[in-house]
Design an enzyme around this catalytic site. Structure first.
Site, short mmCIF file in Angstrom:
data_model
loop_
_atom_site.label_atom_id
_atom_site.label_comp_id
_atom_site.label_asym_id
_atom_site.label_seq_id
_atom_site.Cartn_x
_atom_site.Cartn_y
_atom_site.Cartn_z
N GLN A 51 -22.15 -18.36 1.57
CA GLN A 51 -23.42 -17.73 1.93
C GLN A 51 -23.45 -16.24 1.57
O GLN A 51 -24.40 -15.74 1.00
CB GLN A 51 -23.64 -17.92 3.44
CG GLN A 51 -24.99 -17.44 3.96
CD GLN A 51 -25.14 -17.68 5.46
OE1 GLN A 51 -24.25 -18.22 6.11
NE2 GLN A 51 -26.26 -17.27 6.02
N LYS A 58 -25.44 -24.09 2.85
CA LYS A 58 -26.07 -24.78 3.95
C LYS A 58 -26.38 -26.25 3.65
O LYS A 58 -26.63 -27.01 4.58
CB LYS A 58 -27.41 -24.09 4.28
CG LYS A 58 -27.29 -22.62 4.65
CD LYS A 58 -27.04 -22.47 6.12
CE LYS A 58 -27.23 -21.04 6.58
NZ LYS A 58 -27.07 -20.93 8.03
N THR A 101 -26.06 -31.45 7.40
CA THR A 101 -26.76 -31.03 8.62
C THR A 101 -26.69 -32.22 9.57
O THR A 101 -27.00 -33.34 9.17
CB THR A 101 -28.24 -30.68 8.33
OG1 THR A 101 -28.29 -29.67 7.32
CG2 THR A 101 -28.95 -30.21 9.58
N GLU A 118 -23.84 -24.12 13.45
CA GLU A 118 -24.96 -23.39 14.04
C GLU A 118 -25.61 -24.28 15.09
O GLU A 118 -26.01 -25.41 14.80
CB GLU A 118 -25.97 -22.95 12.98
CG GLU A 118 -25.41 -21.85 12.07
CD GLU A 118 -26.46 -21.20 11.18
OE1 GLU A 118 -27.49 -21.85 10.90
OE2 GLU A 118 -26.23 -20.04 10.77
N GLU A 143 -28.49 -25.44 17.02
CA GLU A 143 -29.95 -25.37 16.86
C GLU A 143 -30.62 -26.55 17.55
O GLU A 143 -29.98 -27.54 17.89
CB GLU A 143 -30.32 -25.42 15.36
CG GLU A 143 -29.68 -24.32 14.53
CD GLU A 143 -30.35 -24.13 13.18
OE1 GLU A 143 -31.49 -24.60 13.00
OE2 GLU A 143 -29.72 -23.51 12.30
N HIS A 164 -29.38 -13.92 17.78
CA HIS A 164 -28.58 -14.32 16.62
C HIS A 164 -28.88 -13.39 15.44
O HIS A 164 -27.96 -12.87 14.79
CB HIS A 164 -28.90 -15.77 16.24
CG HIS A 164 -28.29 -16.23 14.96
ND1 HIS A 164 -26.93 -16.54 14.84
CD2 HIS A 164 -28.81 -16.43 13.72
CE1 HIS A 164 -26.69 -16.91 13.59
NE2 HIS A 164 -27.79 -16.86 12.90
N GLU A 195 -20.67 -15.26 15.18
CA GLU A 195 -20.96 -14.34 16.28
C GLU A 195 -19.80 -14.27 17.26
O GLU A 195 -19.36 -13.19 17.66
CB GLU A 195 -22.23 -14.78 17.01
CG GLU A 195 -23.47 -14.67 16.15
CD GLU A 195 -24.59 -15.56 16.66
OE1 GLU A 195 -25.37 -15.12 17.50
OE2 GLU A 195 -24.65 -16.73 16.22
N ASP A 251 -26.58 -26.94 11.95
CA ASP A 251 -26.75 -26.49 10.56
C ASP A 251 -25.41 -25.91 10.09
O ASP A 251 -25.22 -24.70 10.06
CB ASP A 251 -27.87 -25.45 10.51
CG ASP A 251 -28.08 -24.89 9.12
OD1 ASP A 251 -27.79 -25.60 8.15
OD2 ASP A 251 -28.54 -23.74 9.02
N ASP A 297 -35.75 -24.69 7.96
CA ASP A 297 -34.94 -24.08 9.02
C ASP A 297 -35.45 -22.68 9.33
O ASP A 297 -35.49 -21.82 8.45
CB ASP A 297 -33.47 -24.05 8.61
CG ASP A 297 -32.56 -23.93 9.82
OD1 ASP A 297 -33.02 -24.18 10.95
OD2 ASP A 297 -31.38 -23.60 9.64
N ARG A 353 -19.82 -19.55 5.52
CA ARG A 353 -20.21 -18.14 5.54
C ARG A 353 -19.79 -17.37 4.29
O ARG A 353 -20.47 -16.40 3.90
CB ARG A 353 -19.60 -17.46 6.79
CG ARG A 353 -20.00 -18.07 8.10
CD ARG A 353 -21.50 -18.03 8.30
NE ARG A 353 -21.89 -18.61 9.59
CZ ARG A 353 -23.15 -18.87 9.92
NH1 ARG A 353 -24.13 -18.63 9.06
NH2 ARG A 353 -23.43 -19.40 11.09
CA CA Z 1 -29.62 -22.29 10.45
#
Ligand code: CA
Length: 451
Positions: free
Chosen positions: A253, A266, A270, A212, A214, A147, A386, A246, A140, A250
């Site tokens: 993380q 993560k 996915t 996420e 992507e 971002h 975000e 993804d 990834d 948080r």
């Molecule tokens: Ca990612």
């Protein structure tokens, strides 16, 4: 349409298909022809390759049995009989392009092969899918500077971007085993949390679960260990693009990511879209790769005339959210953001070339993620981290609901499409998944379904 490189008869905007739904403005007109691995839902049939046309899937395994094509197209069609498309991807762009040309001819209005192909269509509503390839490795990237800047600012207000960001395509090695196709619902993950004010970390279900937005890149032809793929050859090693979510916890993380990067935050799930849109189908939607004035030059091995002229992709990307209450009330999913892959700091070819510059080998069906694709505007954030400013600004939803992070029962759907004047719009379908409640801890160990 301007004369862009890579355009051929399959991109002609005048083309119409004898499959009427392909001419109705949806994701899958004759100009798209994306590939998936599919079977009739609820059957024990083997998965095999299919190509989307309108609201139908053309069964490529069954088509191969009728031996309608010759040469490279027949070779590629033969590779579509397998339950995953690694062999097709590994043939490289030539055979896949020959198959696309043959399918385009056979599906267009007045095609002589209509009678044969008509019997091999399966309505998409009656199909189920698997991940298009057996993904051996998943990497990834982190290719949206918007971002990276917004997220970096939450952690380091004075220096949001680390010094390497503008020079090197940043990535980490992800987890291939938990990549699932759209429709896979997963339980909220547990992990070590250490929120502000806690005296010590503790094990609990994530409270800051996020998505996420992507794009996934399926590797086509591989490269041997110890070799590198030069930039001008990189796109010959890319089969196509898909949507990729993804999912990210948080809070897990934030506690675990230093010093080695993402791990359990993560790798629990996915989600990818079933349909893989080939780079050839995307030829009308290329864009120049540019950098704003004053930014560092791209190192030579990531630079070239081709990437400057048309290395980027003009793909609109969207996230939709539907809460359980919205679902119960029959309220449609709400769009949370819209961004464009064109705004990425690196192109897919640059990511692939950089991945191999040290001699790292990529294999057919390997999956690369572009990283969260956020646009330059705050409302274009590709994650809740975000859009909610780290949880500080709740997002308003229909019916008076709010979200900072995902709650149980929330369904997230990614969509993507390409639309340009003079071209026929093509789309990616969707990558959707629903968050299920965390599985309770029992007897000191995790209890999963079926245990
Ligand atoms: Ca990612």
């Amino acid at each position: 349409m301007s004369a862009s490189p890579g355009l051929n008869a399959t991109h002609d905007p005048q083309l119409r298909s004898w499959v009427a739904s392909a001419n109705a403005g949806g994701d899958f007109p004759l100009q798209n022809l994306p590939f998936a691995a599919f079977r009739r839902a609820g059957t024990g049939e083997a998965f095999r390759g299919g190509v989307a046309i309108g609201d139908q899937v053309l069964d490529l395994g069954a088509l191969h049995a009728a031996a309608p094509f010759t040469g490279a197209a027949a070779q590629a069609l033969g590779a579509c009989c397998a339950p995953a498309l690694n062999a097709l991807m590994g043939l490289g762009t030539g055979p896949a392009s020959a198959l696309r040309a043959a399918l385009s001819a056979a599906l267009r209005t007045d095609a002589a092969q209509q009678g044969l192909l008509q019997r091999l269509l399966v309505p998409q509503g009656e199909c189920e899918y698997r991940v298009a390839a057996d993904v051996g490795d998943f990497t990834d990237f982190y290719a949206s500077i918007h971002h990276a800047t917004t997220v970096g600012r939450q952690f380091r207000p004075d220096s949001p971007l680390l010094p390497n960001y503008k020079w090197v395509p940043i990535a980490y090695h992800g987890r291939a085993s938990s990549v699932r196709v759209s429709g896979f619902d997963f339980h909220r993950p547990w992990g070590q949390l250490s929120p502000k004010g806690a005296t010590q970390p503790f094990l609990a279900p994530s409270r800051r679960l996020d998505y996420e937005l992507e794009v996934g890149i399926f590797v086509g032809r591989g490269n041997a260990l110890g070799t590198r793929v030069p930039l001008q050859e990189a796109e010959e090693h890319i089969f196509g693009l898909c949507l990729l979510n993804d999912w990210s916890a948080r809070d897990i993380q934030g506690w675990e990511y230093q010093p080695l990067g993402p791990f359990l935050a993560k790798n629990f799930a996915t989600t990818v879209s079933p349909w893989v849109v080939t780079l050839e189908a995307l030829a009308p939607f290329r864009a120049p790769f540019t950098r704003p004035a004053g930014e560092p030059a791209v190192l030579d091995y990531l630079d070239g005339e081709g990437v400057r002229r048309g290395g980027a992709f003009d793909i609109t990307l969207e996230v939709y959210l539907q809460t359980p209450r919205m679902r119960a009330a029959g309220v449609a999913a709400q769009r949370l953001s819209q961004s464009n892959l064109r705004d990425a700091w690196w192109t897919p070819a640059q990511m692939l070339t950089h991945h191999t510059v040290n001699g790292c080998n990529l294999a057919p069906g390997d999956l690369l993620g572009t990283g969260t694709q956020s646009g330059p505007q705050p409302e274009q954030g590709g994650s809740l981290l975000e859009l909610s400013a780290g949880g500080a600004q709740p997002i308003a939803l229909p019916g008076g609901e709010q979200r900072t992070f995902l709650e149980d029962g929330d369904r997230v759907t990614l969509r993507g499409f390409c639309a340009r004047e003079g071209c026929v719009r093509i789309g990616f379908g969707e990558a959707a998944g629903t968050v299920l409640p965390a599985v309770p801890l029992a007897g000191g160990r995790l209890r999963g379904r079926g245990q």
